[in-house]
Design an enzyme around this catalytic site. Sequence first.
Site, PDB file in Angstrom:
ATOM      1  N   CYS A 102       0.465  -1.449   0.161  1.00 58.07           N
ATOM      2  CA  CYS A 102      -0.479   0.032   0.278  1.00 58.07           C
ATOM      3  C   CYS A 102       0.484   1.170   0.003  1.00 58.07           C
ATOM      4  O   CYS A 102       2.007   1.332   0.978  1.00 58.07           O
ATOM      5  CB  CYS A 102      -0.903   0.393   1.033  1.00 58.07           C
ATOM      6  N   ILE A 103       0.245   1.858  -1.058  1.00 58.39           N
ATOM      7  CA  ILE A 103       1.288   3.596  -0.576  1.00 58.39           C
ATOM      8  C   ILE A 103       0.850   3.829  -0.039  1.00 58.39           C
ATOM      9  O   ILE A 103      -0.500   4.570   0.618  1.00 58.39           O
ATOM     10  CB  ILE A 103       0.984   3.927  -2.510  1.00 58.39           C
TER      11      ILE A 103
END
Length: 103
Positions: A102-103
């Site tokens: 996940c960014i």
Amino acid sequence: MATRAYAGTNVACNDEGYMTNLEEWTQQVGEEIAKEEEVEMTPKHWEVISFLQDQYRAEVPLTIRKIGKSGVTNIKEFYQLFPNGPLKKASRIAGIPKPVSCI
């Protein structure tokens, strides 16, 4: 590291609001985090949360694709259950750190 109160329990969280100790998680804590994330929990949501926690305990890196292939839910349903960032929201509700994917 911050501490937040959920369901009358203080839990350790990082700067992004993800719990840092799964042992502090309870379903009531998860329910309160879900309310913050504007997610109405159903039995299917809890099934996904349980899967995420099991994968975390087994040290399996989480990705949306892996969840879609899990048999617990498909990718389309995962996005419906946890809209606008499903893996981030579901991980936060599950009391696990934000996945590396996940960014």
